[in-house]
Design a protein around this motif. Structure first.
Motif, PDB file in Angstrom:
ATOM      1  N   UNK A  21      39.250  74.269 -51.038  1.00 17.51           N
ATOM      2  CA  UNK A  21      39.852  75.460 -51.632  1.00 17.51           C
ATOM      3  C   UNK A  21      38.788  76.380 -52.211  1.00 17.51           C
ATOM      4  N   UNK A  22      37.808  75.827 -52.901  1.00 13.77           N
ATOM      5  CA  UNK A  22      36.716  76.635 -53.440  1.00 13.77           C
ATOM      6  C   UNK A  22      36.014  77.411 -52.331  1.00 13.77           C
ATOM      7  N   UNK A  30      37.989  86.209 -52.195  1.00 13.81           N
ATOM      8  CA  UNK A  30      38.747  86.134 -53.448  1.00 13.81           C
ATOM      9  C   UNK A  30      37.847  85.666 -54.586  1.00 13.81           C
ATOM     10  N   UNK A  31      37.010  84.689 -54.340  1.00 10.43           N
ATOM     11  CA  UNK A  31      35.996  84.248 -55.299  1.00 10.43           C
ATOM     12  C   UNK A  31      34.630  84.688 -54.792  1.00 10.43           C
ATOM     13  N   UNK A  32      33.682  84.795 -55.730  1.00 13.67           N
ATOM     14  CA  UNK A  32      32.291  85.040 -55.341  1.00 13.67           C
ATOM     15  C   UNK A  32      31.428  84.055 -56.112  1.00 13.67           C
ATOM     16  N   UNK A  33      30.490  84.533 -56.905  1.00 10.61           N
ATOM     17  CA  UNK A  33      29.717  83.611 -57.740  1.00 10.61           C
ATOM     18  C   UNK A  33      30.528  83.137 -58.942  1.00 10.61           C
ATOM     19  N   UNK A  34      31.676  83.788 -59.174  1.00 12.30           N
ATOM     20  CA  UNK A  34      32.510  83.491 -60.333  1.00 12.30           C
ATOM     21  C   UNK A  34      33.935  83.200 -59.886  1.00 12.30           C
ATOM     22  N   UNK A  35      34.752  82.756 -60.833  1.00 11.64           N
ATOM     23  CA  UNK A  35      36.114  82.344 -60.541  1.00 11.64           C
ATOM     24  C   UNK A  35      36.171  80.855 -60.291  1.00 11.64           C
ATOM     25  N   UNK A  36      37.387  80.301 -60.291  1.00 12.20           N
ATOM     26  CA  UNK A  36      37.532  78.862 -60.121  1.00 12.20           C
ATOM     27  C   UNK A  36      38.942  78.499 -59.703  1.00 12.20           C
ATOM     28  N   UNK A  37      39.067  77.311 -59.147  1.00 12.23           N
ATOM     29  CA  UNK A  37      40.354  76.788 -58.694  1.00 12.23           C
ATOM     30  C   UNK A  37      40.464  75.337 -59.145  1.00 12.23           C
ATOM     31  N   UNK A  38      41.649  74.964 -59.600  1.00 10.08           N
ATOM     32  CA  UNK A  38      41.876  73.610 -60.105  1.00 10.08           C
ATOM     33  C   UNK A  38      43.093  72.999 -59.435  1.00 10.08           C
ATOM     34  N   UNK A  53      30.674  73.811 -64.421  1.00 14.39           N
ATOM     35  CA  UNK A  53      30.333  75.233 -64.403  1.00 14.39           C
ATOM     36  C   UNK A  53      29.354  75.506 -63.267  1.00 14.39           C
ATOM     37  N   UNK A  54      29.891  76.045 -62.175  1.00 12.98           N
ATOM     38  CA  UNK A  54      29.124  76.175 -60.942  1.00 12.98           C
ATOM     39  C   UNK A  54      29.742  77.264 -60.084  1.00 12.98           C
ATOM     40  N   UNK A  55      28.926  77.977 -59.322  1.00 11.64           N
ATOM     41  CA  UNK A  55      29.462  78.945 -58.365  1.00 11.64           C
ATOM     42  C   UNK A  55      30.365  78.211 -57.382  1.00 11.64           C
ATOM     43  N   UNK A  56      31.574  78.727 -57.120  1.00 10.93           N
ATOM     44  CA  UNK A  56      32.538  77.981 -56.311  1.00 10.93           C
ATOM     45  C   UNK A  56      32.062  77.653 -54.899  1.00 10.93           C
ATOM     46  N   UNK A  57      31.207  78.486 -54.334  1.00  7.66           N
ATOM     47  CA  UNK A  57      30.703  78.194 -53.002  1.00  7.66           C
ATOM     48  C   UNK A  57      29.784  76.997 -52.950  1.00  7.66           C
ATOM     49  N   UNK A  58      29.346  76.518 -54.109  1.00 14.82           N
ATOM     50  CA  UNK A  58      28.445  75.368 -54.177  1.00 14.82           C
ATOM     51  C   UNK A  58      29.148  74.079 -54.570  1.00 14.82           C
ATOM     52  N   UNK A  59      30.451  74.124 -54.823  1.00 11.57           N
ATOM     53  CA  UNK A  59      31.181  72.966 -55.334  1.00 11.57           C
ATOM     54  C   UNK A  59      31.274  71.859 -54.279  1.00 11.57           C
ATOM     55  N   UNK A  60      30.994  70.632 -54.723  1.00  9.21           N
ATOM     56  CA  UNK A  60      31.186  69.433 -53.911  1.00  9.21           C
ATOM     57  C   UNK A  60      32.078  68.471 -54.694  1.00  9.21           C
ATOM     58  N   UNK A 103      38.526  87.215 -59.595  1.00  9.67           N
ATOM     59  CA  UNK A 103      38.253  88.617 -59.928  1.00  9.67           C
ATOM     60  C   UNK A 103      38.330  89.442 -58.642  1.00  9.67           C
ATOM     61  N   UNK A 104      39.242  89.107 -57.751  1.00 10.14           N
ATOM     62  CA  UNK A 104      39.255  89.719 -56.425  1.00 10.14           C
ATOM     63  C   UNK A 104      39.352  91.244 -56.532  1.00 10.14           C
TER      64      UNK A 104
END
Length: 245
Positions: A21-22, A30-38, A53-60, A103-104
């Motif tokens: 999802x991230x 919809x997300x960039x370096x900021x924003x989050x999904x839970x 606390x991490x950029x969503x594109x980097x989430x593992x 912050x789309x």
């Protein structure tokens, strides 16, 4: 050594969906370096998964922390400042299984003007037939905040503004979208952005014809039930982009 997610017994497919999802939301703009999904850990659970606390594109999967409804985590790594958005929505809405905060870019302008965001396309029937609610942080915390939701009290006020809606805007900040699954929440976040762009384009030409309440409700039920179709396409695109194809 990389610290693993805090619940070893977590369903690996559930964790994988949240990671996907991230990446999907970044790819969809919809997300960039900021924003989050839970994602709530399980139906009825009082805990939820959210990345450190991490950029969503980097989430593992290793970055996911389990939080309670006070926004607390036993993991020593730094959590998101705005984890209270998620905690308080889950507290107020027990049926919600996933939350997206973004912050789309096409959505934010509708948080600033008197023109309400309303559904103009059938894919966004989940917005309902009336004005999408807008959270005004100044009404709760005065006019000298940074607009961030950094406490349970602010999160609760945002959750109250959201009410039973699928989406709420946050003045000068962004939006939240919720769903009964992470797939539905992602679908709603993406099509909220698409609807906002379409509405703004239509307003430049004249007065749009918005979906009626009946049209929005019917579209929500018939099209929303197929949100997994979009999810499957988007997830495959992320997989291929990551070189897993």
């Amino acid at each position: 050594m990389t610290q693993q997610a805090t619940t070893p017994a977590a369903d690996l497919s559930t964790v994988a969906d949240l990671v996907a999802a991230n990446h999907i939301l970044v790819r969809q703009g919809v997300l960039d370096a900021f924003g989050h999904v839970s994602m709530r850990v399980a139906p009825g659970a009082d805990t939820f998964w959210l990345s450190r606390n991490l950029a969503p594109g980097s989430v593992t999967a290793a970055d996911l922390l389990e939080h309670d409804l006070d926004g607390r985590t036993q993991d020593p790594r730094k959590p998101y400042l705005e984890r209270f958005i998620h905690a308080e929505i889950y507290r107020r809405r027990p049926e919600v299984m996933a939350v997206v905060h973004s912050h789309s870019p096409a959505v934010v302008p509708f948080s600033l003007v008197a023109t309400p965001m309303r559904p103009v396309i059938h894919m966004a029937g989940f917005l309902g037939g009336a004005r999408t609610p807008v959270f005004e942080i100044a009404d709760v915390a005065g006019d000298d905040t940074d607009l961030l939701i950094t406490s349970s009290a602010l999160g609760a006020a945002l959750a109250e503004t959201l009410g039973e809606s699928a989406v709420a805007l946050m003045r000068g900040h962004g939006s939240v979208a919720v769903g009964s699954s992470v797939q539905e929440a992602v679908y709603r976040a993406v099509y909220t952005e698409i609807n906002a762009h379409t509405q703004a384009s239509a307003l430049a030409l004249g007065e749009p014809r918005y979906l009626t309440s009946g049209e929005a409700d019917t579209a929500r039920r018939t099209i929303g039930a197929q949100s997994v179709r979009a999810w499957d396409v988007w997830r495959e695109q992320v997989r291929v982009a990551a070189g897993q194809g």
